[in-house]
Scaffold this active site. Sequence first.
Site, PDB file in Angstrom:
ATOM      1  N   ASN A  87       0.720  -1.257   0.150  1.00  0.00           N
ATOM      2  CA  ASN A  87       0.086   0.178  -0.098  1.00  0.00           C
ATOM      3  C   ASN A  87       0.805   1.341  -0.015  1.00  0.00           C
ATOM      4  OD1 ASN A  87      -2.301  -1.176  -0.175  1.00  0.00           O
ATOM      5  ND2 ASN A  87      -2.814  -1.076   2.048  1.00  0.00           N
TER       6      ASN A  87
ATOM      7  N   LYS B  58       6.392 -18.030 -34.153  1.00  0.00           N
ATOM      8  CA  LYS B  58       5.542 -16.882 -34.644  1.00  0.00           C
ATOM      9  C   LYS B  58       4.571 -17.589 -35.836  1.00  0.00           C
ATOM     10  CE  LYS B  58       7.692 -14.050 -31.910  1.00  0.00           C
ATOM     11  NZ  LYS B  58       7.023 -13.395 -31.079  1.00  0.00           N
TER      12      LYS B  58
ATOM     13  N   LYS C 239      10.173 -22.054 -28.174  1.00  0.00           N
ATOM     14  CA  LYS C 239       9.564 -21.445 -27.456  1.00  0.00           C
ATOM     15  C   LYS C 239       7.949 -21.212 -27.510  1.00  0.00           C
ATOM     16  CE  LYS C 239       9.110 -17.273 -24.463  1.00  0.00           C
ATOM     17  NZ  LYS C 239       8.213 -16.734 -25.261  1.00  0.00           N
TER      18      LYS C 239
ATOM     19  N   HIS D 183       9.132 -16.473 -18.342  1.00  0.00           N
ATOM     20  CA  HIS D 183       8.970 -15.220 -19.198  1.00  0.00           C
ATOM     21  C   HIS D 183       8.441 -14.164 -18.209  1.00  0.00           C
ATOM     22  CE1 HIS D 183       7.597 -12.425 -22.099  1.00  0.00           C
ATOM     23  NE2 HIS D 183       8.424 -12.859 -23.064  1.00  0.00           N
TER      24      HIS D 183
END
Length: 475
Positions: free
Chosen positions: A123, A175, A201, A294
Amino acid sequence: MSPQTETKANVGFKAGVKDYKLTYYTPEYETLDTDILAAFRVSPQPGVPPEEAGAAVAAESSTGTWTTVWTDGLTSLDRYKGRCYHIEPVAGEENQYICYVAYPLDLFEEGSVTNMFTSIVGNVFGFKALRALRLEDLRIPVAYVKTFQGPPHGIQVERDKLNKYGRPLLGCTIKPKLGLSAKNYGRAVYEVLRGGLDFTKDDENVNSQPFMRWRDRFLFCAEALYKAQAETGEIKGHYLNATAGTCEDMMKRAVFARELGVPIVMHDYLTGGFTANTTLSHYCRDNGLLLHIHRAMHAVIDRQKNHGIHFRVLAKALRLSGGDHIHSGTVVGKLEGERDITLGFVDLLRDDYTEKDRSRGIYFSQSWVSTPGVLPVASGGIHVWHMPALTEIFGDDSVLQFGGGTLGHPWGNAPGAVANRVALEACVQARNEGRDLAREGNTIIREASKWSPELAAACEIWKEIKFEFPAMDTV
Protein backbone atom coordinates in the site's frame (compact mmCIF):
# COMPACT_ATOMS: atom_id res chain seq x y z
CA MET A 1 9.79 -10.38 29.92
CA SER A 2 10.66 -11.25 26.31
CA PRO A 3 10.57 -8.52 23.59
CA GLN A 4 7.59 -10.27 21.98
CA THR A 5 5.47 -9.89 25.12
CA GLU A 6 6.87 -6.65 26.54
CA THR A 7 4.24 -3.89 26.77
CA LYS A 8 4.36 -0.13 27.22
CA ALA A 9 1.47 0.01 29.70
CA ASN A 10 3.69 1.69 32.29
CA VAL A 11 4.47 4.53 29.84
CA GLY A 12 0.83 5.34 29.17
CA PHE A 13 -1.03 5.66 25.89
CA LYS A 14 -1.19 9.06 24.17
CA ALA A 15 -3.66 9.19 21.31
CA GLY A 16 -3.09 11.41 18.29
CA VAL A 17 -1.07 11.80 15.12
CA LYS A 18 2.69 12.33 15.15
CA ASP A 19 5.33 12.72 12.48
CA TYR A 20 6.64 9.45 11.07
CA LYS A 21 10.21 10.68 11.38
CA LEU A 22 9.99 10.73 15.16
CA THR A 23 9.78 6.93 15.18
CA TYR A 24 10.95 5.63 11.80
CA TYR A 25 13.83 7.94 10.74
CA THR A 26 16.91 6.60 12.54
CA PRO A 27 20.14 7.83 10.88
CA GLU A 28 22.17 6.43 13.76
CA TYR A 29 20.99 2.85 13.06
CA GLU A 30 23.67 0.30 12.16
CA THR A 31 22.23 -2.31 9.82
CA LEU A 32 22.36 -5.98 10.75
CA ASP A 33 23.50 -8.85 8.54
CA THR A 34 20.00 -10.29 8.91
CA ASP A 35 18.15 -7.13 7.80
CA ILE A 36 16.49 -6.90 4.41
CA LEU A 37 17.75 -3.59 2.99
CA ALA A 38 15.81 -1.59 0.42
CA ALA A 39 16.79 1.41 -1.71
CA PHE A 40 13.74 3.49 -2.66
CA ARG A 41 13.69 6.39 -5.11
CA VAL A 42 11.33 8.77 -3.31
CA SER A 43 9.64 11.84 -4.84
CA PRO A 44 7.88 13.66 -1.97
CA GLN A 45 4.94 15.98 -2.43
CA PRO A 46 5.85 19.70 -2.22
CA GLY A 47 6.36 20.68 1.40
CA VAL A 48 7.10 17.15 2.63
CA PRO A 49 10.68 16.94 3.98
CA PRO A 50 12.74 13.99 2.69
CA GLU A 51 13.19 12.69 6.26
CA GLU A 52 9.43 12.55 6.74
CA ALA A 53 8.94 10.93 3.31
CA GLY A 54 11.60 8.28 3.94
CA ALA A 55 10.23 7.58 7.41
CA ALA A 56 6.71 7.28 5.97
CA VAL A 57 7.94 4.64 3.51
CA ALA A 58 9.59 2.70 6.34
CA ALA A 59 6.50 2.97 8.52
CA GLU A 60 3.81 2.15 5.96
CA SER A 61 5.77 -0.85 4.64
CA SER A 62 6.31 -2.28 8.13
CA THR A 63 4.52 -1.60 11.44
CA GLY A 64 3.21 1.94 11.08
CA THR A 65 -0.14 3.49 10.31
CA TRP A 66 -1.42 7.06 10.10
CA THR A 67 -2.15 7.49 13.81
CA THR A 68 -0.90 6.21 17.12
CA VAL A 69 -2.81 3.08 18.13
CA TRP A 70 -3.35 1.60 21.58
CA THR A 71 -2.08 -1.84 20.53
CA ASP A 72 1.40 -0.42 19.86
CA GLY A 73 1.85 -0.99 23.56
CA LEU A 74 1.30 -4.73 23.22
CA THR A 75 4.45 -5.38 21.21
CA SER A 76 7.99 -4.08 20.78
CA LEU A 77 8.07 -1.65 17.86
CA ASP A 78 11.84 -1.38 18.17
CA ARG A 79 12.05 -5.08 17.36
CA TYR A 80 9.73 -5.07 14.36
CA LYS A 81 9.67 -1.62 12.76
CA GLY A 82 11.31 -0.70 9.48
CA ARG A 83 13.89 2.07 9.73
CA CYS A 84 14.89 4.73 7.22
CA TYR A 85 18.59 4.92 8.06
CA HIS A 86 20.09 6.98 5.22
CA ILE A 87 18.90 9.52 2.64
CA GLU A 88 20.79 10.95 -0.32
CA PRO A 89 19.61 13.31 -3.08
CA VAL A 90 19.45 11.97 -6.65
CA ALA A 91 21.98 13.83 -8.78
CA GLY A 92 20.38 15.88 -11.55
CA GLU A 93 16.84 15.46 -10.22
CA GLU A 94 14.85 18.03 -8.28
CA ASN A 95 13.19 16.90 -5.04
CA GLN A 96 14.07 13.25 -5.56
CA TYR A 97 15.92 11.12 -3.03
CA ILE A 98 17.26 7.62 -2.49
CA CYS A 99 15.96 6.51 0.90
CA TYR A 100 17.49 3.40 2.44
CA VAL A 101 15.23 1.31 4.65
CA ALA A 102 16.15 -1.65 6.87
CA TYR A 103 13.55 -4.31 7.71
CA PRO A 104 13.95 -6.85 10.52
CA LEU A 105 13.86 -10.39 9.16
CA ASP A 106 11.07 -11.39 11.53
CA LEU A 107 8.61 -9.32 9.47
CA PHE A 108 8.65 -11.89 6.65
CA GLU A 109 7.44 -15.45 6.20
CA GLU A 110 10.21 -17.85 5.29
CA GLY A 111 10.38 -18.88 1.63
CA SER A 112 7.65 -16.46 0.49
CA VAL A 113 8.34 -13.82 -2.16
CA THR A 114 4.62 -13.11 -2.04
CA ASN A 115 4.75 -12.08 1.61
CA MET A 116 7.97 -10.09 1.18
CA PHE A 117 6.52 -8.04 -1.67
CA THR A 118 3.15 -7.58 0.04
CA SER A 119 4.96 -5.60 2.74
CA ILE A 120 7.77 -3.84 0.89
CA VAL A 121 5.86 -2.86 -2.28
CA GLY A 122 2.33 -2.87 -0.91
CA ASN A 123 0.00 0.00 0.00
CA VAL A 124 2.91 2.38 0.53
CA PHE A 125 3.07 2.90 -3.25
CA GLY A 126 -0.29 4.67 -3.13
CA PHE A 127 0.64 6.95 -0.22
CA LYS A 128 -0.62 10.49 -0.85
CA ALA A 129 2.40 12.22 0.70
CA LEU A 130 4.54 10.86 -2.16
CA ARG A 131 4.33 11.97 -5.79
CA ALA A 132 6.12 8.80 -6.86
CA LEU A 133 8.01 5.85 -5.38
CA ARG A 134 10.31 3.29 -6.97
CA LEU A 135 12.04 0.31 -5.39
CA GLU A 136 15.52 0.38 -6.94
CA ASP A 137 17.18 -2.55 -5.19
CA LEU A 138 16.96 -5.03 -2.32
CA ARG A 139 19.68 -6.70 -0.25
CA ILE A 140 18.38 -10.15 0.64
CA PRO A 141 20.29 -11.45 3.67
CA VAL A 142 21.81 -14.92 3.51
CA ALA A 143 19.58 -16.00 6.40
CA TYR A 144 16.52 -15.31 4.22
CA VAL A 145 18.01 -16.58 0.95
CA LYS A 146 18.51 -19.98 2.58
CA THR A 147 14.77 -20.33 3.24
CA PHE A 148 14.14 -20.56 -0.53
CA GLN A 149 14.76 -23.49 -2.87
CA GLY A 150 15.66 -21.12 -5.70
CA PRO A 151 15.97 -22.31 -9.33
CA PRO A 152 14.91 -25.92 -9.92
CA HIS A 153 18.30 -26.90 -11.34
CA GLY A 154 20.60 -24.04 -12.35
CA ILE A 155 23.13 -23.45 -15.08
CA GLN A 156 25.53 -26.37 -14.58
CA VAL A 157 22.81 -29.00 -14.19
CA GLU A 158 21.09 -27.70 -17.33
CA ARG A 159 24.30 -27.95 -19.36
CA ASP A 160 24.82 -31.48 -18.10
CA LYS A 161 21.24 -32.45 -19.00
CA LEU A 162 21.65 -31.03 -22.51
CA ASN A 163 25.30 -32.10 -22.93
CA LYS A 164 26.08 -28.67 -24.41
CA TYR A 165 29.07 -26.62 -23.30
CA GLY A 166 31.28 -23.73 -24.39
CA ARG A 167 28.71 -21.58 -26.17
CA PRO A 168 25.43 -19.75 -25.65
CA LEU A 169 22.30 -21.79 -26.29
CA LEU A 170 20.06 -20.88 -29.24
CA GLY A 171 16.30 -20.57 -29.16
CA CYS A 172 13.33 -19.45 -31.25
CA THR A 173 9.87 -18.21 -30.28
CA ILE A 174 7.31 -19.68 -32.66
CA LYS A 175 5.49 -17.04 -34.72
CA PRO A 176 2.84 -15.95 -35.39
CA LYS A 177 2.40 -15.98 -31.66
CA LEU A 178 -1.35 -16.65 -31.94
CA GLY A 179 -3.55 -18.38 -34.50
CA LEU A 180 -1.63 -21.49 -35.60
CA SER A 181 -3.19 -24.93 -35.27
CA ALA A 182 -1.33 -27.39 -33.05
CA LYS A 183 -0.09 -29.43 -36.01
CA ASN A 184 1.26 -26.44 -37.93
CA TYR A 185 2.79 -25.16 -34.73
CA GLY A 186 4.56 -28.48 -34.19
CA ARG A 187 5.80 -28.41 -37.78
CA ALA A 188 7.52 -25.07 -37.17
CA VAL A 189 9.06 -26.44 -33.97
CA TYR A 190 10.47 -29.45 -35.82
CA GLU A 191 11.91 -27.40 -38.69
CA VAL A 192 13.90 -24.97 -36.58
CA LEU A 193 15.13 -27.63 -34.14
CA ARG A 194 16.27 -29.76 -37.06
CA GLY A 195 18.01 -26.69 -38.48
CA GLY A 196 20.31 -26.42 -35.48
CA LEU A 197 18.61 -24.59 -32.62
CA ASP A 198 18.61 -25.96 -29.08
CA PHE A 199 15.20 -24.71 -27.99
CA THR A 200 11.90 -23.48 -29.32
CA LYS A 201 9.43 -21.53 -27.23
CA ASP A 202 5.75 -20.99 -26.75
CA ASP A 203 4.99 -17.32 -26.91
CA GLU A 204 3.93 -16.01 -23.52
CA ASN A 205 0.43 -15.34 -24.93
CA VAL A 206 -0.06 -19.01 -25.76
CA ASN A 207 -1.95 -20.88 -23.04
CA SER A 208 -4.99 -22.92 -24.16
CA GLN A 209 -7.04 -20.89 -26.63
CA PRO A 210 -9.80 -22.16 -28.95
CA PHE A 211 -7.49 -22.30 -31.97
CA MET A 212 -4.95 -24.50 -30.13
CA ARG A 213 -5.73 -26.31 -26.90
CA TRP A 214 -2.79 -26.98 -24.62
CA ARG A 215 -2.88 -30.78 -24.77
CA ASP A 216 -2.80 -30.82 -28.57
CA ARG A 217 0.12 -28.39 -28.59
CA PHE A 218 2.06 -30.43 -26.05
CA LEU A 219 1.62 -33.62 -28.08
CA PHE A 220 2.65 -32.16 -31.44
CA CYS A 221 5.62 -30.30 -29.92
CA ALA A 222 6.85 -33.43 -28.15
CA GLU A 223 6.65 -35.35 -31.42
CA ALA A 224 8.56 -32.56 -33.17
CA LEU A 225 11.41 -32.39 -30.71
CA TYR A 226 11.86 -36.18 -30.56
CA LYS A 227 11.99 -36.33 -34.35
CA ALA A 228 14.54 -33.48 -34.45
CA GLN A 229 16.63 -35.18 -31.77
CA ALA A 230 16.71 -38.43 -33.72
CA GLU A 231 17.83 -36.67 -36.89
CA THR A 232 20.46 -34.36 -35.38
CA GLY A 233 21.85 -36.41 -32.50
CA GLU A 234 21.44 -33.38 -30.20
CA ILE A 235 19.16 -32.99 -27.19
CA LYS A 236 16.38 -30.52 -27.97
CA GLY A 237 13.71 -28.77 -25.95
CA HIS A 238 10.52 -26.78 -26.38
CA TYR A 239 9.31 -24.44 -23.64
CA LEU A 240 5.79 -25.75 -23.09
CA ASN A 241 3.90 -22.91 -21.41
CA ALA A 242 2.13 -24.31 -18.35
CA THR A 243 0.68 -20.93 -17.33
CA ALA A 244 -3.06 -21.25 -16.73
CA GLY A 245 -6.05 -19.60 -15.12
CA THR A 246 -5.73 -21.67 -11.94
CA CYS A 247 -2.82 -23.30 -10.12
CA GLU A 248 -4.57 -26.65 -10.50
CA ASP A 249 -4.64 -26.34 -14.29
CA MET A 250 -1.03 -25.14 -14.31
CA MET A 251 0.08 -28.22 -12.41
CA LYS A 252 -2.01 -30.50 -14.63
CA ARG A 253 -0.08 -29.17 -17.64
CA ALA A 254 3.28 -29.57 -15.93
CA VAL A 255 2.45 -33.16 -14.99
CA PHE A 256 1.46 -33.96 -18.58
CA ALA A 257 4.73 -32.45 -19.84
CA ARG A 258 6.65 -34.70 -17.47
CA GLU A 259 4.70 -37.72 -18.66
CA LEU A 260 5.67 -36.87 -22.25
CA GLY A 261 9.33 -36.89 -21.18
CA VAL A 262 10.14 -33.38 -22.42
CA PRO A 263 13.01 -31.54 -20.68
CA ILE A 264 11.50 -28.11 -19.98
CA VAL A 265 8.30 -26.21 -19.23
CA MET A 266 7.55 -22.50 -19.04
CA HIS A 267 5.74 -20.02 -16.80
CA ASP A 268 4.78 -16.34 -17.04
CA TYR A 269 5.87 -15.51 -13.51
CA LEU A 270 4.49 -12.00 -13.10
CA THR A 271 1.05 -12.55 -14.61
CA GLY A 272 0.89 -16.03 -13.06
CA GLY A 273 2.05 -14.80 -9.66
CA PHE A 274 4.87 -15.68 -7.29
CA THR A 275 2.93 -18.27 -5.30
CA ALA A 276 2.11 -20.20 -8.48
CA ASN A 277 5.68 -19.81 -9.72
CA THR A 278 7.25 -21.13 -6.52
CA THR A 279 4.85 -24.08 -6.54
CA LEU A 280 5.78 -24.93 -10.13
CA SER A 281 9.49 -24.49 -9.40
CA HIS A 282 9.32 -27.01 -6.56
CA TYR A 283 7.54 -29.49 -8.83
CA CYS A 284 10.20 -29.03 -11.53
CA ARG A 285 13.02 -29.69 -9.05
CA ASP A 286 11.32 -32.86 -7.82
CA ASN A 287 10.55 -34.16 -11.31
CA GLY A 288 13.61 -33.25 -13.35
CA LEU A 289 12.03 -30.50 -15.46
CA LEU A 290 13.85 -27.30 -16.37
CA LEU A 291 11.79 -24.13 -15.93
CA HIS A 292 11.83 -21.27 -18.43
CA ILE A 293 10.47 -17.96 -17.13
CA HIS A 294 8.92 -15.19 -19.18
CA ARG A 295 8.53 -11.73 -17.66
CA ALA A 296 5.33 -10.56 -19.39
CA MET A 297 3.98 -7.43 -17.65
CA HIS A 298 7.40 -6.38 -16.32
CA ALA A 299 7.50 -3.09 -18.26
CA VAL A 300 4.24 -2.00 -16.63
CA ILE A 301 6.09 -2.29 -13.32
CA ASP A 302 9.68 -1.31 -14.13
CA ARG A 303 9.86 1.04 -17.13
CA GLN A 304 9.02 4.37 -15.47
CA LYS A 305 12.16 5.80 -13.91
CA ASN A 306 10.51 7.36 -10.85
CA HIS A 307 7.74 4.89 -9.96
CA GLY A 308 7.40 1.13 -9.73
CA ILE A 309 9.97 -1.61 -9.17
CA HIS A 310 13.26 -1.90 -11.02
CA PHE A 311 13.73 -5.15 -12.92
CA ARG A 312 16.83 -6.00 -10.90
CA VAL A 313 14.48 -6.47 -7.92
CA LEU A 314 12.13 -8.63 -9.99
CA ALA A 315 15.16 -10.64 -11.13
CA LYS A 316 16.27 -11.23 -7.53
CA ALA A 317 12.72 -12.25 -6.64
CA LEU A 318 12.71 -14.75 -9.50
CA ARG A 319 16.00 -16.29 -8.35
CA LEU A 320 14.39 -16.82 -4.95
CA SER A 321 11.05 -18.07 -6.29
CA GLY A 322 12.70 -20.31 -8.88
CA GLY A 323 13.41 -20.45 -12.59
CA ASP A 324 16.25 -21.77 -14.76
CA HIS A 325 15.89 -19.14 -17.52
CA ILE A 326 14.48 -15.61 -17.50
CA HIS A 327 14.14 -13.02 -20.24
CA SER A 328 16.53 -10.16 -19.53
CA GLY A 329 16.45 -7.85 -22.56
CA THR A 330 18.94 -7.77 -25.39
CA VAL A 331 20.71 -4.36 -25.21
CA VAL A 332 20.80 -4.40 -29.04
CA GLY A 333 17.27 -5.51 -30.01
CA LYS A 334 13.80 -3.96 -30.06
CA LEU A 335 13.16 -4.03 -26.30
CA GLU A 336 14.33 -1.69 -23.54
CA GLY A 337 17.73 -2.43 -21.99
CA GLU A 338 20.80 -0.23 -21.41
CA ARG A 339 24.06 -2.20 -21.43
CA ASP A 340 25.55 -1.54 -17.99
CA ILE A 341 22.18 -1.73 -16.23
CA THR A 342 21.29 -4.96 -18.05
CA LEU A 343 24.62 -6.60 -17.26
CA GLY A 344 24.20 -5.55 -13.65
CA PHE A 345 21.09 -7.67 -13.17
CA VAL A 346 22.41 -10.41 -15.47
CA ASP A 347 25.28 -10.83 -13.00
CA LEU A 348 22.75 -10.88 -10.15
CA LEU A 349 21.06 -13.79 -11.89
CA ARG A 350 24.17 -15.85 -12.62
CA ASP A 351 26.86 -15.12 -10.04
CA ASP A 352 27.24 -16.43 -6.49
CA TYR A 353 28.20 -12.96 -5.23
CA THR A 354 27.78 -9.48 -6.69
CA GLU A 355 29.57 -6.39 -5.39
CA LYS A 356 27.84 -3.06 -4.90
CA ASP A 357 28.36 -1.01 -8.08
CA ARG A 358 26.26 2.11 -8.47
CA SER A 359 27.52 2.63 -12.04
CA ARG A 360 25.52 -0.51 -12.94
CA GLY A 361 22.61 0.30 -10.66
CA ILE A 362 23.61 -2.21 -7.96
CA TYR A 363 22.96 -0.54 -4.59
CA PHE A 364 23.97 -3.43 -2.34
CA SER A 365 26.43 -6.30 -2.36
CA GLN A 366 24.48 -9.55 -2.63
CA SER A 367 25.49 -13.09 -1.68
CA TRP A 368 23.48 -16.03 -3.04
CA VAL A 369 25.51 -18.68 -1.17
CA SER A 370 24.58 -22.04 -2.72
CA THR A 371 21.51 -20.86 -4.69
CA PRO A 372 21.84 -22.02 -8.33
CA GLY A 373 22.19 -19.41 -11.05
CA VAL A 374 19.67 -18.45 -13.73
CA LEU A 375 20.41 -18.26 -17.47
CA PRO A 376 19.53 -14.84 -18.94
CA VAL A 377 17.55 -15.03 -22.17
CA ALA A 378 18.18 -12.35 -24.80
CA SER A 379 15.09 -12.13 -26.97
CA GLY A 380 13.26 -9.47 -28.94
CA GLY A 381 14.08 -7.98 -32.34
CA ILE A 382 17.45 -9.68 -32.83
CA HIS A 383 18.94 -11.25 -35.97
CA VAL A 384 22.24 -12.60 -37.32
CA TRP A 385 23.96 -9.20 -37.48
CA HIS A 386 23.45 -8.93 -33.71
CA MET A 387 25.16 -12.26 -33.01
CA PRO A 388 28.69 -10.89 -32.35
CA ALA A 389 27.39 -8.26 -29.93
CA LEU A 390 25.12 -10.74 -28.14
CA THR A 391 27.95 -13.27 -27.78
CA GLU A 392 30.27 -10.59 -26.44
CA ILE A 393 27.70 -9.02 -24.08
CA PHE A 394 26.10 -12.13 -22.58
CA GLY A 395 28.88 -14.72 -22.83
CA ASP A 396 28.41 -18.49 -22.85
CA ASP A 397 25.91 -18.78 -20.00
CA SER A 398 22.93 -17.36 -21.83
CA VAL A 399 20.17 -18.22 -24.28
CA LEU A 400 20.01 -16.17 -27.49
CA GLN A 401 16.50 -16.37 -28.82
CA PHE A 402 15.54 -15.41 -32.38
CA GLY A 403 11.84 -15.55 -33.28
CA GLY A 404 11.33 -13.36 -36.32
CA GLY A 405 15.11 -13.60 -36.79
CA THR A 406 14.65 -17.32 -37.53
CA LEU A 407 11.16 -17.71 -38.98
CA GLY A 408 11.50 -14.58 -41.11
CA HIS A 409 14.30 -16.08 -43.22
CA PRO A 410 13.42 -15.76 -46.92
CA TRP A 411 14.03 -19.48 -47.54
CA GLY A 412 11.97 -20.80 -44.62
CA ASN A 413 12.22 -21.94 -41.03
CA ALA A 414 15.02 -24.52 -41.19
CA PRO A 415 17.37 -22.25 -43.22
CA GLY A 416 16.69 -19.50 -40.67
CA ALA A 417 17.84 -21.82 -37.90
CA VAL A 418 20.92 -22.85 -39.93
CA ALA A 419 21.84 -19.18 -40.41
CA ASN A 420 21.70 -18.50 -36.68
CA ARG A 421 23.67 -21.62 -35.75
CA VAL A 422 26.39 -20.83 -38.31
CA ALA A 423 26.60 -17.22 -37.11
CA LEU A 424 26.90 -18.33 -33.48
CA GLU A 425 29.54 -20.98 -34.19
CA ALA A 426 31.55 -18.41 -36.19
CA CYS A 427 31.41 -15.89 -33.34
CA VAL A 428 32.39 -18.44 -30.69
CA GLN A 429 35.31 -19.67 -32.81
CA ALA A 430 36.48 -16.11 -33.47
CA ARG A 431 36.27 -15.25 -29.78
CA ASN A 432 38.20 -18.38 -28.83
CA GLU A 433 40.88 -17.38 -31.33
CA GLY A 434 41.25 -14.04 -29.55
CA ARG A 435 39.43 -11.83 -32.05
CA ASP A 436 37.55 -8.75 -30.83
CA LEU A 437 33.85 -9.38 -31.42
CA ALA A 438 32.90 -5.78 -30.66
CA ARG A 439 35.26 -4.42 -33.31
CA GLU A 440 35.35 -7.23 -35.87
CA GLY A 441 31.82 -8.58 -35.53
CA ASN A 442 30.50 -7.61 -38.95
CA THR A 443 33.66 -8.95 -40.63
CA ILE A 444 33.28 -12.27 -38.82
CA ILE A 445 29.68 -12.63 -40.00
CA ARG A 446 30.58 -11.72 -43.59
CA GLU A 447 33.41 -14.27 -43.62
CA ALA A 448 31.08 -17.00 -42.37
CA SER A 449 28.40 -16.09 -44.91
CA LYS A 450 30.79 -16.89 -47.77
CA TRP A 451 30.46 -20.62 -47.07
CA SER A 452 26.87 -20.59 -45.73
CA PRO A 453 24.24 -19.54 -48.27
CA GLU A 454 21.60 -19.59 -45.52
CA LEU A 455 23.59 -17.04 -43.51
CA ALA A 456 24.27 -14.95 -46.60
CA ALA A 457 20.54 -14.72 -47.33
CA ALA A 458 19.81 -13.74 -43.72
CA CYS A 459 22.51 -11.07 -43.81
CA GLU A 460 20.99 -9.57 -46.92
CA ILE A 461 17.41 -9.48 -45.68
CA TRP A 462 18.21 -7.85 -42.32
CA LYS A 463 21.15 -5.61 -43.22
CA GLU A 464 19.14 -2.40 -42.74
CA ILE A 465 17.21 -3.36 -39.59
CA LYS A 466 18.09 -1.34 -36.49
CA PHE A 467 16.26 -0.35 -33.30
CA GLU A 468 18.04 2.80 -32.15
CA PHE A 469 16.13 4.71 -29.48
CA PRO A 470 17.43 6.22 -26.23
CA ALA A 471 17.14 3.93 -23.21
CA MET A 472 14.59 4.90 -20.54
CA ASP A 473 16.40 2.92 -17.84
CA THR A 474 19.54 4.82 -16.85
CA VAL A 475 21.42 5.19 -13.57
